[in-house]
Design a protein around this motif. Sequence first.
Motif, PDB file in Angstrom:
ATOM      1  N   ILE A   1       0.831  -1.199   0.000  1.00  0.00           N
ATOM      2  CA  ILE A   1       0.000   0.000   0.000  1.00  0.00           C
ATOM      3  C   ILE A   1       0.870   1.254   0.000  1.00  0.00           C
ATOM      4  O   ILE A   1       0.475   2.299  -0.518  1.00  0.00           O
ATOM      5  CB  ILE A   1      -0.973  -0.026   1.203  1.00  0.00           C
ATOM      6  CG1 ILE A   1      -1.953  -1.189   1.057  1.00  0.00           C
ATOM      7  CG2 ILE A   1      -1.771   1.255   1.290  1.00  0.00           C
ATOM      8  CD1 ILE A   1      -2.873  -1.362   2.232  1.00  0.00           C
ATOM      9  N   VAL A   2       2.093   1.133   0.564  1.00  0.00           N
ATOM     10  CA  VAL A   2       3.003   2.282   0.583  1.00  0.00           C
ATOM     11  C   VAL A   2       3.213   2.830  -0.830  1.00  0.00           C
ATOM     12  O   VAL A   2       3.251   4.048  -1.030  1.00  0.00           O
ATOM     13  CB  VAL A   2       4.351   1.893   1.227  1.00  0.00           C
ATOM     14  CG1 VAL A   2       5.369   3.003   1.059  1.00  0.00           C
ATOM     15  CG2 VAL A   2       4.170   1.579   2.692  1.00  0.00           C
TER      16      VAL A   2
ATOM     17  N   VAL B   1       0.274   5.010  -1.662  1.00  0.00           N
ATOM     18  CA  VAL B   1       0.329   6.243  -0.873  1.00  0.00           C
ATOM     19  C   VAL B   1       1.376   7.184  -1.464  1.00  0.00           C
ATOM     20  O   VAL B   1       1.167   8.391  -1.566  1.00  0.00           O
ATOM     21  CB  VAL B   1       0.648   5.918   0.596  1.00  0.00           C
ATOM     22  CG1 VAL B   1       0.877   7.187   1.389  1.00  0.00           C
ATOM     23  CG2 VAL B   1      -0.459   5.117   1.207  1.00  0.00           C
ATOM     24  N   LEU B   2       2.482   6.587  -1.902  1.00  0.00           N
ATOM     25  CA  LEU B   2       3.569   7.377  -2.472  1.00  0.00           C
ATOM     26  C   LEU B   2       3.125   8.087  -3.748  1.00  0.00           C
ATOM     27  O   LEU B   2       3.439   9.256  -3.965  1.00  0.00           O
ATOM     28  CB  LEU B   2       4.728   6.427  -2.766  1.00  0.00           C
ATOM     29  CG  LEU B   2       6.126   7.009  -2.813  1.00  0.00           C
ATOM     30  CD1 LEU B   2       7.093   5.961  -2.362  1.00  0.00           C
ATOM     31  CD2 LEU B   2       6.453   7.453  -4.210  1.00  0.00           C
ATOM     32  N   MET B   3       2.362   7.402  -4.581  1.00  0.00           N
ATOM     33  CA  MET B   3       1.926   8.021  -5.839  1.00  0.00           C
ATOM     34  C   MET B   3       0.887   9.110  -5.588  1.00  0.00           C
ATOM     35  O   MET B   3       0.823  10.089  -6.315  1.00  0.00           O
ATOM     36  CB  MET B   3       1.363   6.950  -6.780  1.00  0.00           C
ATOM     37  CG  MET B   3       2.439   6.027  -7.305  1.00  0.00           C
ATOM     38  SD  MET B   3       1.944   5.058  -8.721  1.00  0.00           S
ATOM     39  CE  MET B   3       0.985   3.778  -7.978  1.00  0.00           C
ATOM     40  N   THR B   4       0.056   8.910  -4.534  1.00  0.00           N
ATOM     41  CA  THR B   4      -0.976   9.900  -4.247  1.00  0.00           C
ATOM     42  C   THR B   4      -0.444  11.045  -3.396  1.00  0.00           C
ATOM     43  O   THR B   4      -0.836  12.196  -3.577  1.00  0.00           O
ATOM     44  CB  THR B   4      -2.153   9.249  -3.479  1.00  0.00           C
ATOM     45  OG1 THR B   4      -2.422   8.012  -4.071  1.00  0.00           O
ATOM     46  CG2 THR B   4      -3.365  10.125  -3.514  1.00  0.00           C
ATOM     47  N   GLY B   5       0.407  10.713  -2.427  1.00  0.00           N
ATOM     48  CA  GLY B   5       0.870  11.712  -1.484  1.00  0.00           C
ATOM     49  C   GLY B   5      -0.166  12.002  -0.411  1.00  0.00           C
ATOM     50  O   GLY B   5      -0.179  13.078   0.177  1.00  0.00           O
ATOM     51  N   SER B   6      -1.065  11.057  -0.160  1.00  0.00           N
ATOM     52  CA  SER B   6      -2.070  11.257   0.878  1.00  0.00           C
ATOM     53  C   SER B   6      -2.517   9.911   1.431  1.00  0.00           C
ATOM     54  O   SER B   6      -2.478   8.900   0.745  1.00  0.00           O
ATOM     55  CB  SER B   6      -3.270  12.013   0.332  1.00  0.00           C
ATOM     56  OG  SER B   6      -4.289  12.042   1.303  1.00  0.00           O
TER      57      SER B   6
ATOM     58  N   ILE C   1       8.398  -0.682  -3.728  1.00  0.00           N
ATOM     59  CA  ILE C   1       8.419   0.643  -3.109  1.00  0.00           C
ATOM     60  C   ILE C   1       9.481   1.516  -3.768  1.00  0.00           C
ATOM     61  O   ILE C   1       9.225   2.660  -4.156  1.00  0.00           O
ATOM     62  CB  ILE C   1       8.684   0.532  -1.589  1.00  0.00           C
ATOM     63  CG1 ILE C   1       7.483  -0.092  -0.898  1.00  0.00           C
ATOM     64  CG2 ILE C   1       8.979   1.893  -0.993  1.00  0.00           C
ATOM     65  CD1 ILE C   1       7.725  -0.357   0.550  1.00  0.00           C
TER      66      ILE C   1
ATOM     67  N   ALA D   1       9.049   4.854  -6.007  1.00  0.00           N
ATOM     68  CA  ALA D   1       9.730   6.122  -5.743  1.00  0.00           C
ATOM     69  C   ALA D   1      10.430   6.626  -6.995  1.00  0.00           C
ATOM     70  O   ALA D   1      10.435   7.827  -7.280  1.00  0.00           O
ATOM     71  CB  ALA D   1      10.732   5.932  -4.601  1.00  0.00           C
ATOM     72  N   LEU D   2      11.016   5.698  -7.771  1.00  0.00           N
ATOM     73  CA  LEU D   2      11.707   6.110  -8.998  1.00  0.00           C
ATOM     74  C   LEU D   2      10.711   6.463 -10.097  1.00  0.00           C
ATOM     75  O   LEU D   2      10.929   7.410 -10.867  1.00  0.00           O
ATOM     76  CB  LEU D   2      12.623   4.980  -9.484  1.00  0.00           C
ATOM     77  CG  LEU D   2      13.830   4.676  -8.596  1.00  0.00           C
ATOM     78  CD1 LEU D   2      14.545   3.436  -9.101  1.00  0.00           C
ATOM     79  CD2 LEU D   2      14.776   5.861  -8.573  1.00  0.00           C
TER      80      LEU D   2
ATOM     81  N   THR E   1       7.436   7.402  -9.899  1.00  0.00           N
ATOM     82  CA  THR E   1       6.409   8.420  -9.679  1.00  0.00           C
ATOM     83  C   THR E   1       6.659   9.719 -10.460  1.00  0.00           C
ATOM     84  O   THR E   1       5.740  10.197 -11.133  1.00  0.00           O
ATOM     85  CB  THR E   1       6.263   8.713  -8.176  1.00  0.00           C
ATOM     86  OG1 THR E   1       5.918   7.503  -7.533  1.00  0.00           O
ATOM     87  CG2 THR E   1       5.193   9.737  -7.923  1.00  0.00           C
ATOM     88  N   PRO E   2       7.880  10.304 -10.430  1.00  0.00           N
ATOM     89  CA  PRO E   2       8.090  11.532 -11.212  1.00  0.00           C
ATOM     90  C   PRO E   2       7.850  11.326 -12.714  1.00  0.00           C
ATOM     91  O   PRO E   2       7.245  12.175 -13.369  1.00  0.00           O
ATOM     92  CB  PRO E   2       9.559  11.878 -10.939  1.00  0.00           C
ATOM     93  CG  PRO E   2       9.897  11.166  -9.685  1.00  0.00           C
ATOM     94  CD  PRO E   2       9.070   9.937  -9.668  1.00  0.00           C
TER      95      PRO E   2
ATOM     96  N   LYS F   1       4.149  10.865 -13.370  1.00  0.00           N
ATOM     97  CA  LYS F   1       3.500  12.172 -13.222  1.00  0.00           C
ATOM     98  C   LYS F   1       3.734  13.021 -14.454  1.00  0.00           C
ATOM     99  O   LYS F   1       2.836  13.724 -14.939  1.00  0.00           O
ATOM    100  CB  LYS F   1       4.037  12.885 -11.974  1.00  0.00           C
ATOM    101  CG  LYS F   1       3.311  12.513 -10.708  1.00  0.00           C
ATOM    102  CD  LYS F   1       3.269  13.717  -9.762  1.00  0.00           C
ATOM    103  CE  LYS F   1       2.137  13.578  -8.773  1.00  0.00           C
ATOM    104  NZ  LYS F   1       2.288  12.530  -7.806  1.00  0.00           N
TER     105      LYS F   1
END
Lengths: 364, 124
Positions: A192-193, A196-201, A348, A352-353, A355-356, A359
Amino acid sequence: MDLLNNLFVNLYDWLAGALHALAAGLNLVKDAENAIVAAVMSLVVIVVLLLWLVLMVLVLIWLERKNAARIQDRVGPNRVGPFGLLQPVADTIKMFIKEDIVPTNADRLVHTLAPIVVAAPAVLAFAVIPWGKGMFPVDLNIGVLWVVAVGSIGTIGIFMAGYGSNNKYSLLGGMRAVAQMVSYEVPQVLTIVAIVLMTGSLSLNKIVDAQSGWGGMQWYIFAFPVGPIAFIVYYLSALAEVNRTPFDIPEGESEIVAGHHTEYSGMKWGLFYVGEYFNFFLVCTIAVTLFFGGWQGPLLPPYVWFLIKVYALILLGMWIRMTWPRFRVDQLMGFAWKTLVPIALVNIILAALATPILKAIGLI
Amino acid sequence: MLDRYGIVALFAVVAALFPAIALAMAWIIRPKKPNQSKLTTYECGLEFEDFPEAAQNVWVQFRVQYYIYALIFVVFDIEVVFLYPWAVAYNALGLFALVEMAIFLAILVVALAYAWRKGLLEWI
């Protein structure tokens, strides 16, 4: 169309308005009136939600038995009501009038408390699920954390059942259940992390809103490669978390009788059963919220879309249950720690790599 | 803020009442006719006469190996407590947060690999 889309929100507003009009007659201070109306309204929402969940459990029991029958080339329940639809109701009545047996050797208090500890947290987790546009009992900004935290209380209940029965099958089942549920919780929360990381919430409403664009292409399941991996890890560990075949080691009818509910009968056993289906429904609703855009969809009202998606996942779970044989207990633990946890950890970092980049191209 | 958690508290009360009410209703309706053989602990293939009280008690000490799972679970669960706020703030923190969390995860992966190598993940 607009009326149908907002049916339940409008009903809520109408009822709140009526209550306000009623409370105005009491000539209270404005704050007191608002507080009373808010409390009554949330009580109404909670009770309606609870009844709805019980209805869903009845539907699930029927669906599961009918499905199992079809897959195994049988007819399934067909005597009580049309298509056997009233079978779960008959089962419930039977549950109420069955004698309750507590063995002399059992720890009476723990034995009685266990089904309550199993069934209550399962209901509690539904507090934050958005069922449709504007349809949520409460919007916690730590929604995901709440679901994860509350969802793990049930483990204690199952162990209480295993220990309190003072029966070797129950104890073995309880021990296995704790080991399994604790192990599969790790990949479940780790995966789930990534979301959460992709949403930021952590708010489930924000997570649903974040998946709104591009006619469904922004659902996290399509956020390649992070989303699909996260979903598979989540769904497998969720099935293990709710003890369904092929992960039903704690119950394993053919080896340890019925595991933690060997010594249970009547309504206590019924509560375990209800808790199990609550949990199964819960993990499917969360999977839909996190990966399949929650209640979003064209034409049909949002809450209908939500149910369609949830039932699609539930049918998938039933299909898996009917198709695969049970895992061996050491394979099961190995699968959690040696396969799912490493995949979730890698995912995870991958999230993190990625997501940018995701986006930048607008996929999330 | 407070009223949200007020609703959650209300939810908790109703959620706890629901199974309790179900049990109470069943308690009123159901028959109560216990007898000795009903109240024995379930056992497979034995008559309850040749199954004395002592043999029915199963509250024994469990092997230590089992608790290793609990220990590893606690380690990972605490890790997750750190991961959630990191994930929420990730987009604002940028590269520094990524490197830092990669180091943190690497330490844990080493721990997992150690436990794996030592055979602690085997179920026996």
